[in-house]
Design a protein around this motif. Structure first.
Motif, short mmCIF file in Angstrom:
data_model
loop_
_atom_site.label_atom_id
_atom_site.label_comp_id
_atom_site.label_asym_id
_atom_site.label_seq_id
_atom_site.Cartn_x
_atom_site.Cartn_y
_atom_site.Cartn_z
N MET A 12 -11.90 -15.05 -5.59
CA MET A 12 -10.67 -15.29 -6.34
C MET A 12 -10.84 -15.01 -7.83
O MET A 12 -9.96 -14.43 -8.47
N LEU A 13 -11.97 -15.40 -8.39
CA LEU A 13 -12.21 -15.12 -9.81
C LEU A 13 -12.30 -13.61 -10.07
O LEU A 13 -11.81 -13.13 -11.10
N ALA A 14 -12.90 -12.88 -9.15
CA ALA A 14 -12.96 -11.42 -9.30
C ALA A 14 -11.56 -10.82 -9.28
O ALA A 14 -11.24 -9.92 -10.07
N TRP A 15 -10.70 -11.33 -8.40
CA TRP A 15 -9.32 -10.85 -8.37
C TRP A 15 -8.58 -11.27 -9.64
O TRP A 15 -7.69 -10.55 -10.11
N GLY A 16 -8.95 -12.40 -10.20
CA GLY A 16 -8.38 -12.79 -11.48
C GLY A 16 -8.74 -11.79 -12.57
O GLY A 16 -7.90 -11.43 -13.40
N LEU A 17 -9.99 -11.33 -12.56
CA LEU A 17 -10.43 -10.34 -13.55
C LEU A 17 -9.66 -9.02 -13.38
O LEU A 17 -9.20 -8.44 -14.36
N ILE A 18 -9.52 -8.57 -12.14
CA ILE A 18 -8.75 -7.34 -11.88
C ILE A 18 -7.32 -7.51 -12.39
O ILE A 18 -6.76 -6.62 -13.02
N THR A 19 -6.75 -8.67 -12.13
CA THR A 19 -5.37 -8.93 -12.54
C THR A 19 -5.27 -8.97 -14.06
O THR A 19 -4.28 -8.48 -14.64
N LEU A 20 -6.27 -9.52 -14.74
CA LEU A 20 -6.27 -9.51 -16.20
C LEU A 20 -6.27 -8.08 -16.73
O LEU A 20 -5.55 -7.76 -17.70
N LEU A 21 -7.03 -7.21 -16.10
CA LEU A 21 -7.04 -5.80 -16.52
C LEU A 21 -5.67 -5.14 -16.31
O LEU A 21 -5.21 -4.38 -17.15
N PHE A 22 -5.01 -5.47 -15.19
CA PHE A 22 -3.66 -4.94 -14.97
C PHE A 22 -2.68 -5.51 -16.01
O PHE A 22 -1.82 -4.80 -16.51
N PHE A 23 -2.83 -6.80 -16.33
CA PHE A 23 -1.97 -7.41 -17.35
C PHE A 23 -2.13 -6.68 -18.68
O PHE A 23 -1.14 -6.33 -19.33
N LEU A 30 -0.22 2.98 -13.30
CA LEU A 30 -0.33 1.52 -13.22
C LEU A 30 0.28 1.00 -11.92
O LEU A 30 -0.34 0.23 -11.20
N GLY A 31 1.50 1.43 -11.60
CA GLY A 31 2.14 1.00 -10.36
C GLY A 31 1.36 1.42 -9.13
O GLY A 31 1.18 0.64 -8.19
N ALA A 32 0.88 2.66 -9.13
CA ALA A 32 0.13 3.17 -7.99
C ALA A 32 -1.15 2.36 -7.78
O ALA A 32 -1.47 1.95 -6.66
N THR A 33 -1.85 2.12 -8.86
CA THR A 33 -3.12 1.40 -8.76
C THR A 33 -2.89 -0.07 -8.41
O THR A 33 -3.58 -0.62 -7.54
N ALA A 34 -1.94 -0.70 -9.06
CA ALA A 34 -1.70 -2.13 -8.81
C ALA A 34 -1.19 -2.38 -7.40
O ALA A 34 -1.73 -3.23 -6.69
N PHE A 35 -0.16 -1.65 -6.97
CA PHE A 35 0.38 -1.89 -5.63
C PHE A 35 -0.65 -1.56 -4.56
O PHE A 35 -0.78 -2.29 -3.57
N SER A 36 -1.38 -0.46 -4.73
CA SER A 36 -2.41 -0.10 -3.74
C SER A 36 -3.51 -1.17 -3.71
O SER A 36 -3.98 -1.55 -2.64
N THR A 37 -3.89 -1.66 -4.89
CA THR A 37 -4.93 -2.67 -4.98
C THR A 37 -4.50 -3.98 -4.32
O THR A 37 -5.24 -4.56 -3.52
N LEU A 48 0.83 -1.20 0.00
CA LEU A 48 0.00 0.00 0.00
C LEU A 48 0.87 1.26 0.00
O LEU A 48 0.62 2.21 -0.75
N LEU A 49 1.91 1.24 0.81
CA LEU A 49 2.84 2.38 0.82
C LEU A 49 3.55 2.54 -0.52
O LEU A 49 3.68 3.65 -1.03
N ALA A 50 3.98 1.43 -1.10
CA ALA A 50 4.63 1.50 -2.42
C ALA A 50 3.66 2.09 -3.44
O ALA A 50 4.06 2.91 -4.29
N GLY A 51 2.39 1.72 -3.36
CA GLY A 51 1.39 2.28 -4.26
C GLY A 51 1.24 3.78 -4.09
O GLY A 51 1.17 4.53 -5.07
N MET A 52 1.23 4.24 -2.85
CA MET A 52 1.11 5.68 -2.61
C MET A 52 2.34 6.42 -3.14
O MET A 52 2.22 7.50 -3.71
N TRP A 53 3.52 5.83 -2.98
CA TRP A 53 4.73 6.46 -3.49
C TRP A 53 4.76 6.44 -5.02
O TRP A 53 5.34 7.33 -5.64
N GLU A 54 4.12 5.44 -5.63
CA GLU A 54 4.03 5.43 -7.10
C GLU A 54 3.17 6.58 -7.60
O GLU A 54 3.40 7.10 -8.68
#
Length: 195
Positions: free
Chosen positions: A110-121, A76-83, A63-69
């Protein structure tokens, strides 16, 4: 004169370190330890054995890494690390409070997190191959974990654990490459830049 005054009134942008290696390392370690459990390599109480990691390293450090991004203007880094930091905090909390049960609820989670991860990919397609590999294997891990929860099949959970281990190893690699990119090491690791 007005231009000089305006230049003086604007604070100089301070150089900040790249927070991505921290976020990736926090993600990697927490994912690795839980995946070792899911792969059946150790006997354990599951997520309960990694609650400290889930809250403080996987959760808070990411979460901290996301805020620093955000400071680095890396959306992308801010959203992914915070998420994913919030994922570990939420997942750890719900397990700690016994709010998340196994079965279909966890499967959909877990499937919902898979969808979020697909969007980040898909959002990372112009970054580098190493980061894309982390997100792709994380996507697979979440999908297989979801299937395991729907089926109740421990063999599928073991497969998801092995996918998580691969994901963690890739994340550690990208983290180390990021540290070396900062000029702190005697060599660089290839990441396969796309842009």
């Amino acid at each position: 004169m007005a231009q000089i005054a305006a230049e003086r009134s604007e604070p100089a942008a301070a150089a900040v370190a790249n927070p991505a290696p921290l976020g990736l390392a926090a993600f990697a370690l927490t994912t690795f330890v839980l995946s070792v459990v899911n792969a059946g390599l150790v006997s354990s109480n599951g997520i309960n054995d990694v609650l400290g990691l889930a809250f403080f390293y996987g959760g808070l450090a990411q979460l901290l890494a996301g805020m620093w991004e955000f400071r680095n203007r890396n959306t992308l880094g801010a959203t992914a690390f915070s998420t994913y930091g919030a994922f570990w905090l939420a997942f750890g909390f719900t397990v700690w409070q016994k709010l998340l049960v196994t079965g279909p609820i966890l499967g959909w989670f877990m499937l919902a997190w898979g969808l979020i991860t697909l969007l980040f990919f898909l959002s990372a397609l112009r970054t580098d191959i190493a980061l894309m590999a982390v997100l792709f294997f994380l996507f697979l891990t979440f999908v297989v974990l979801g299937i395991a929860e729907f089926s109740g099949n421990s063999v599928i959970t073991n497969v998801a654990g092995w996918l998580g281990i691969v994901t963690a190893l890739l994340a550690w690699y990208r983290s180390w490459a990021g540290i070396l990119e900062s000029g702190q090491g005697p060599f660089r690791l290839p990441v396969g830049p796309m842009a």
